[in-house]
Design a protein around this motif. Sequence first.
Motif, PDB file in Angstrom:
ATOM      1  N   LEU A   1       4.480   4.484  12.709  1.00  0.00           N
ATOM      2  CA  LEU A   1       3.738   4.554  11.445  1.00  0.00           C
ATOM      3  C   LEU A   1       2.266   4.335  11.767  1.00  0.00           C
ATOM      4  CD1 LEU A   1       4.068   4.745   8.321  1.00  0.00           C
ATOM      5  CD2 LEU A   1       4.092   2.235   8.309  1.00  0.00           C
ATOM      6  N   ASN A   2       1.429   5.221  11.284  1.00  0.00           N
ATOM      7  CA  ASN A   2      -0.007   5.105  11.498  1.00  0.00           C
ATOM      8  C   ASN A   2      -0.721   4.928  10.165  1.00  0.00           C
ATOM      9  OD1 ASN A   2       0.315   5.650  14.299  1.00  0.00           O
ATOM     10  ND2 ASN A   2       0.301   7.859  13.888  1.00  0.00           N
ATOM     11  N   LEU A   3      -1.899   4.320  10.243  1.00  0.00           N
ATOM     12  CA  LEU A   3      -2.776   4.254   9.071  1.00  0.00           C
ATOM     13  C   LEU A   3      -4.158   4.684   9.535  1.00  0.00           C
ATOM     14  CD1 LEU A   3      -2.923   3.508   6.066  1.00  0.00           C
ATOM     15  CD2 LEU A   3      -3.635   1.210   6.769  1.00  0.00           C
ATOM     16  N   HIS A   4      -4.581   5.855   9.079  1.00  0.00           N
ATOM     17  CA  HIS A   4      -5.874   6.406   9.462  1.00  0.00           C
ATOM     18  C   HIS A   4      -6.941   5.912   8.482  1.00  0.00           C
ATOM     19  CE1 HIS A   4      -3.727   8.819  12.321  1.00  0.00           C
ATOM     20  NE2 HIS A   4      -3.016   9.415  11.365  1.00  0.00           N
ATOM     21  N   LEU A   5      -8.048   5.463   9.064  1.00  0.00           N
ATOM     22  CA  LEU A   5      -9.103   4.837   8.276  1.00  0.00           C
ATOM     23  C   LEU A   5     -10.390   5.640   8.396  1.00  0.00           C
ATOM     24  CD1 LEU A   5      -8.524   1.235   9.719  1.00  0.00           C
ATOM     25  CD2 LEU A   5      -7.377   2.288   7.752  1.00  0.00           C
ATOM     26  N   HIS A   6     -11.043   5.889   7.296  1.00  0.00           N
ATOM     27  CA  HIS A   6     -12.287   6.676   7.312  1.00  0.00           C
ATOM     28  C   HIS A   6     -13.191   6.236   6.164  1.00  0.00           C
ATOM     29  CE1 HIS A   6     -15.145   9.858   7.624  1.00  0.00           C
ATOM     30  NE2 HIS A   6     -14.775  10.438   6.510  1.00  0.00           N
ATOM     31  N   ALA A   7     -14.457   6.014   6.493  1.00  0.00           N
ATOM     32  CA  ALA A   7     -15.458   5.663   5.478  1.00  0.00           C
ATOM     33  C   ALA A   7     -15.052   4.422   4.686  1.00  0.00           C
ATOM     34  CB  ALA A   7     -15.714   6.845   4.538  1.00  0.00           C
TER      35      ALA A   7
ATOM     36  N   ASN B   1       3.121   5.302  -2.942  1.00  0.00           N
ATOM     37  CA  ASN B   1       1.681   5.145  -2.710  1.00  0.00           C
ATOM     38  C   ASN B   1       1.169   4.344  -3.899  1.00  0.00           C
ATOM     39  OD1 ASN B   1      -1.112   5.364  -2.739  1.00  0.00           O
ATOM     40  ND2 ASN B   1      -1.125   7.487  -2.055  1.00  0.00           N
ATOM     41  N   GLU B   2       0.770   3.108  -3.628  1.00  0.00           N
ATOM     42  CA  GLU B   2       0.350   2.220  -4.708  1.00  0.00           C
ATOM     43  C   GLU B   2      -1.107   2.467  -5.108  1.00  0.00           C
ATOM     44  OE1 GLU B   2       2.585  -0.833  -6.230  1.00  0.00           O
ATOM     45  OE2 GLU B   2       3.244   1.241  -6.054  1.00  0.00           O
ATOM     46  N   SER B   3      -1.416   3.735  -5.411  1.00  0.00           N
ATOM     47  CA  SER B   3      -2.769   4.100  -5.867  1.00  0.00           C
ATOM     48  C   SER B   3      -3.839   3.629  -4.889  1.00  0.00           C
ATOM     49  CB  SER B   3      -3.041   3.517  -7.269  1.00  0.00           C
ATOM     50  OG  SER B   3      -2.079   3.961  -8.184  1.00  0.00           O
ATOM     51  N   VAL B   4      -3.575   3.843  -3.613  1.00  0.00           N
ATOM     52  CA  VAL B   4      -4.506   3.421  -2.571  1.00  0.00           C
ATOM     53  C   VAL B   4      -5.621   4.472  -2.438  1.00  0.00           C
ATOM     54  CG1 VAL B   4      -4.710   2.859  -0.122  1.00  0.00           C
ATOM     55  CG2 VAL B   4      -2.633   2.246  -1.374  1.00  0.00           C
TER      56      VAL B   4
ATOM     57  N   SER C   1      -8.265   7.157  -1.062  1.00  0.00           N
ATOM     58  CA  SER C   1      -8.003   8.197  -0.058  1.00  0.00           C
ATOM     59  C   SER C   1      -8.650   7.914   1.285  1.00  0.00           C
ATOM     60  CB  SER C   1      -8.479   9.550  -0.585  1.00  0.00           C
ATOM     61  OG  SER C   1      -9.860   9.506  -0.853  1.00  0.00           O
ATOM     62  N   ARG C   2      -9.520   6.921   1.361  1.00  0.00           N
ATOM     63  CA  ARG C   2     -10.083   6.573   2.673  1.00  0.00           C
ATOM     64  C   ARG C   2      -9.023   5.930   3.582  1.00  0.00           C
ATOM     65  NH1 ARG C   2     -12.423   3.099  -1.188  1.00  0.00           N
ATOM     66  NH2 ARG C   2     -12.027   0.858  -0.848  1.00  0.00           N
ATOM     67  N   PHE C   3      -7.870   5.594   3.011  1.00  0.00           N
ATOM     68  CA  PHE C   3      -6.705   5.162   3.775  1.00  0.00           C
ATOM     69  C   PHE C   3      -5.693   6.307   3.765  1.00  0.00           C
ATOM     70  CE2 PHE C   3      -7.673   0.690   4.264  1.00  0.00           C
ATOM     71  CZ  PHE C   3      -8.516   0.423   3.186  1.00  0.00           C
ATOM     72  N   SER C   4      -5.294   6.772   4.937  1.00  0.00           N
ATOM     73  CA  SER C   4      -4.369   7.895   5.023  1.00  0.00           C
ATOM     74  C   SER C   4      -3.206   7.541   5.925  1.00  0.00           C
ATOM     75  CB  SER C   4      -5.101   9.126   5.563  1.00  0.00           C
ATOM     76  OG  SER C   4      -4.205  10.192   5.730  1.00  0.00           O
ATOM     77  N   PRO C   5      -2.002   7.405   5.368  1.00  0.00           N
ATOM     78  CA  PRO C   5      -0.859   7.047   6.205  1.00  0.00           C
ATOM     79  C   PRO C   5      -0.239   8.279   6.840  1.00  0.00           C
ATOM     80  CG  PRO C   5      -0.155   7.170   3.927  1.00  0.00           C
ATOM     81  CD  PRO C   5      -1.621   7.502   3.935  1.00  0.00           C
ATOM     82  N   GLU C   6       0.483   8.008   7.940  1.00  0.00           N
ATOM     83  CA  GLU C   6       1.187   9.085   8.634  1.00  0.00           C
ATOM     84  C   GLU C   6       2.418   8.492   9.299  1.00  0.00           C
ATOM     85  OE1 GLU C   6      -0.650  10.332  12.214  1.00  0.00           O
ATOM     86  OE2 GLU C   6       0.417  12.231  12.323  1.00  0.00           O
ATOM     87  N   CYS C   7       3.532   9.207   9.223  1.00  0.00           N
ATOM     88  CA  CYS C   7       4.757   8.753   9.871  1.00  0.00           C
ATOM     89  C   CYS C   7       5.249   9.861  10.792  1.00  0.00           C
ATOM     90  CB  CYS C   7       5.806   8.394   8.817  1.00  0.00           C
ATOM     91  SG  CYS C   7       7.276   7.591   9.473  1.00  0.00           S
ATOM     92  N   PRO C   8       4.812   9.877  12.055  1.00  0.00           N
ATOM     93  CA  PRO C   8       5.158  10.973  12.966  1.00  0.00           C
ATOM     94  C   PRO C   8       6.655  11.066  13.266  1.00  0.00           C
ATOM     95  CG  PRO C   8       3.351   9.644  13.836  1.00  0.00           C
ATOM     96  CD  PRO C   8       3.920   8.901  12.681  1.00  0.00           C
ATOM     97  N   ASN C   9       7.318   9.916  13.322  1.00  0.00           N
ATOM     98  CA  ASN C   9       8.768   9.907  13.513  1.00  0.00           C
ATOM     99  C   ASN C   9       9.314   8.590  12.974  1.00  0.00           C
ATOM    100  OD1 ASN C   9       8.813   7.887  15.699  1.00  0.00           O
ATOM    101  ND2 ASN C   9       7.845   9.488  16.927  1.00  0.00           N
ATOM    102  N   SER C  10      10.595   8.397  13.097  1.00  0.00           N
ATOM    103  CA  SER C  10      11.226   7.241  12.442  1.00  0.00           C
ATOM    104  C   SER C  10      10.820   5.907  13.046  1.00  0.00           C
ATOM    105  CB  SER C  10      12.754   7.384  12.500  1.00  0.00           C
ATOM    106  OG  SER C  10      13.189   7.467  13.836  1.00  0.00           O
TER     107      SER C  10
ATOM    108  N   MET D   1       0.840  -1.204   0.000  1.00  0.00           N
ATOM    109  CA  MET D   1       0.000   0.000   0.000  1.00  0.00           C
ATOM    110  C   MET D   1       0.874   1.253   0.000  1.00  0.00           C
ATOM    111  SD  MET D   1      -2.765  -1.111   2.892  1.00  0.00           S
ATOM    112  CE  MET D   1      -3.909   0.246   2.585  1.00  0.00           C
ATOM    113  N   PHE D   2       1.691   1.405   1.027  1.00  0.00           N
ATOM    114  CA  PHE D   2       2.498   2.611   1.195  1.00  0.00           C
ATOM    115  C   PHE D   2       3.902   2.238   1.672  1.00  0.00           C
ATOM    116  CE2 PHE D   2      -1.077   5.415   0.828  1.00  0.00           C
ATOM    117  CZ  PHE D   2      -2.130   4.825   1.526  1.00  0.00           C
ATOM    118  N   VAL D   3       4.866   3.108   1.282  1.00  0.00           N
ATOM    119  CA  VAL D   3       6.224   3.000   1.799  1.00  0.00           C
ATOM    120  C   VAL D   3       6.668   4.364   2.265  1.00  0.00           C
ATOM    121  CG1 VAL D   3       8.620   2.367   1.339  1.00  0.00           C
ATOM    122  CG2 VAL D   3       6.767   1.144   0.174  1.00  0.00           C
ATOM    123  N   TYR D   4       7.204   4.422   3.479  1.00  0.00           N
ATOM    124  CA  TYR D   4       7.834   5.626   3.995  1.00  0.00           C
ATOM    125  C   TYR D   4       9.335   5.372   4.086  1.00  0.00           C
ATOM    126  CZ  TYR D   4       3.778   8.433   5.257  1.00  0.00           C
ATOM    127  OH  TYR D   4       2.645   9.210   5.210  1.00  0.00           O
TER     128      TYR D   4
END
Lengths: 114, 112
Positions: free
Chosen positions: B74-80, B57-60, B62-71, B46-49
């Motif tokens: 890794l978070n994956l925010h999910l909506h709808a 971003n493998e064309s995922v 937008s209801r999947f939203s990744p976040e990398c707050p620090n090294s 899905m995603f690589v940081y």
Amino acid sequence: GENVEQHPSTLSVQEGDSAVIKCTYSDSASNYFPWYKQELGKRPQLIIDIRSNVGEKKDQRIAVTLNKTAKHFSLHITETQPEDSAVYFCAASMEWSSASKIIFGSGTRLSIRP
Amino acid sequence: DTEVTQTPKHLVMGMTNKKSLKCEQHMGHRAMYWYKQKAKKPPELMFVYSYEKLSINESVPSRFSPECPNSSLLNLHLHALQPEDSALYLCASSQDRYSPLHFGNGTRLTVT
């Protein structure tokens, strides 16, 4: 993009016999080929890997061969044991910025008959 | 013991909910990944940081939203989400582009 094909999808061998799983890849830029074992309900775990500058690598009962020209690589397990029963995934990886883009084959379900 | 920790282990959410999957590693790895795995299928990237920046971003959707707050995180925010998004979500890390992936145990997500 990279495409990895894996055969067979299922494999059943007698305990003590050898098992061979074969993969092909499409992108000649791929340069790293790991193999992962996934037991039921568990995470994939690396069992062996090979880089494109090497033709063969062995680790005890497990060996991997790579033919870059033909874009083939294979996993060989000798003297199979019941604990070898699992799903095995081959993968191909190319460098992408400072990370790897690792694409998995479709998997082989290996069953060891006692 | 796994060196990549994912929480929660299981998550059930409705299609209107917002939830987050979390992943943590303390191996000093500089690349972190999200994979999705459906039953009897291979992990699907899905995603690589890399160095805390989104590299792939493998064309995922937008209801999947990744976040990398620090090294290390890794978070994956999910909506709808949709019911077909139900799967095992695997986080992984690697030292660098020449190194193998270390997977976490995954979060099994069910969307109702």
